[in-house]
Design an enzyme around this catalytic site. Structure first.
Site, mmCIF file in Angstrom:
data_model
loop_
_atom_site.group_PDB
_atom_site.id
_atom_site.type_symbol
_atom_site.label_atom_id
_atom_site.label_comp_id
_atom_site.label_asym_id
_atom_site.label_seq_id
_atom_site.Cartn_x
_atom_site.Cartn_y
_atom_site.Cartn_z
ATOM 1 N N SER A 157 33.946 -2.255 -45.975
ATOM 2 C CA SER A 157 32.325 -2.789 -46.152
ATOM 3 C C SER A 157 31.345 -1.655 -44.692
ATOM 4 C CB SER A 157 32.150 -4.360 -46.059
ATOM 5 O OG SER A 157 31.279 -4.749 -46.490
ATOM 6 N N ASP A 254 29.924 -3.306 -57.389
ATOM 7 C CA ASP A 254 29.806 -3.219 -55.673
ATOM 8 C C ASP A 254 28.274 -2.490 -55.584
ATOM 9 O OD1 ASP A 254 29.852 -2.964 -53.169
ATOM 10 O OD2 ASP A 254 32.174 -3.401 -52.825
ATOM 11 N N HIS A 284 32.433 -6.759 -55.129
ATOM 12 C CA HIS A 284 32.343 -6.685 -52.797
ATOM 13 C C HIS A 284 33.131 -7.168 -53.518
ATOM 14 C CE1 HIS A 284 31.523 -4.723 -49.773
ATOM 15 N NE2 HIS A 284 31.572 -5.613 -49.071
#
Length: 311
Positions: A157, A254, A284
């Site tokens: 991320s 995502d 995500h």
């Protein structure tokens, strides 16, 4: 937006358990203080030493967490790890339950950097922390038992965004070399905050509102402008040549799916060896928060790619 019908059925139970939250200043501290969702780390798998090392010039010292597989001696390859958290949350210890089994399986050392968080520290402070930690790691490779020719960078991320930015910074400054970059749903492009909404991505876990908050916190101003450095938003880099072999993985739902695919495509066009995975039905962080077959497959693919990169 309604993408629930596209979520992998084995990943849906988690969504029923978690409230839908978008980050704001009002709840940031509460989110930082929330208990971990992971079980306690198995400390028998890897040893941990914490080194406090010099930060960037004029900045505070930083902590590096150095993990080594138990019972393994000699010189080992190394993963330099940068944790996620949208640039505004997270700490190295949050990832202990995830990284210790990985280290034991791959028989490698991991060095994880405790960089400063936004909005308290804006760009370039955090990425300079990451660079300073990498520089210390390479300078002390011999005493740490690290083979510097088999050292690469990894992040998830926001940590994936920092990992990509660090790879650019290492290439451009020319002081060191990385063997690989391993990017898990990396946060690469502040322009996603101002682009037309994706019709099916970003509904769960990390939303467009949270993304705007994260990028605004890091930059100290509204995202999407032409003046944002590629060391903040790697997708802004115009030259992606001479970067190390790259692994990129993301979920099809995502928020970062488009920017991640685009970055992989541009790397390929620049002559960089790239392995790209897009997992259908994945939102995500689906690989760490859920445990269905698609999550297990994503973890296997990631582990095997790291095994090859470290070899």
């Amino acid at each position: 937006m309604d993408s629930l019908h596209l979520v992998d059925p084995t990943l849906r139970p988690l969504l029923d358990m978690l409230p839908r939250i978008s980050l704001t200043d009002d709840i940031l501290q509460a989110m930082r203080d929330r208990p971990s969702m992971f079980p306690p780390a198995d400390e028998s798998l890897a040893t941990l030493e914490i080194h406090t090392v010099p930060g960037p010039a004029g900045a505070p010292d930083i902590d590096l967490h150095v993990f080594r597989p138990v019972g393994v001696t000699g010189v080992l390859p190394c993963i330099y790890h940068i944790h996620g958290g949208g640039y505004v949350m997270g700490k190295v210890s949050d990832y202990d339950p995830l990284v210790r089994p990985l280290i034991a399986d791959l028989q490698c050392i991991m060095v994880s950097v405790e960089y400063r968080l936004a909005p308290e520290t804006n760009f370039p402070g955090p990425i300079e922390d990451c660079y300073a930690g990498l520089a210390w790691t390479i300078a002390h490779a011999k005493e740490l038992g690290i083979d510097p020719t088999r050292l690469g960078v990894m992040g998830q991320s926001a940590g994936g965004g920092y990992a990509a930015a660090l790879a650019l910074m290492v290439r451009d400054r020319g002081e060191y070399a990385l063997a690989f970059q391993h990017l898990i749903y990396p946060m690469l492009d502040d322009r996603t905050c101002t682009a037309s909404p994706h019709p099916y991505a970003g509904e769960f876990i990390w939303t467009a509102q949270s993304n705007r908050f994260g990028w605004s916190s890091l930059l100290g101003h509204a995202p999407g402008g032409d003046d944002v450095s590629p060391y903040a938003a790697p997708a802004k880099a115009t030259d992606l040549g001479n970067l190390p072999r790259t692994y990129i993985a993301t979920g099809a739902l995502d928020l970062f799916v488009d920017e991640d695919i685009d970055y992989a495509t541009r790397l390929i066009r620049a002559g960089v060896p790239v392995e790209l995975h897009v997992y259908p039905g994945g939102y995500h962080a689906f690989d760490v928060f859920a445990d269905g077959p698609v999550s297990q497959q994503a973890r296997r693919d990631s582990h095997e790619a790291l095994r090859r990169a470290l070899a």
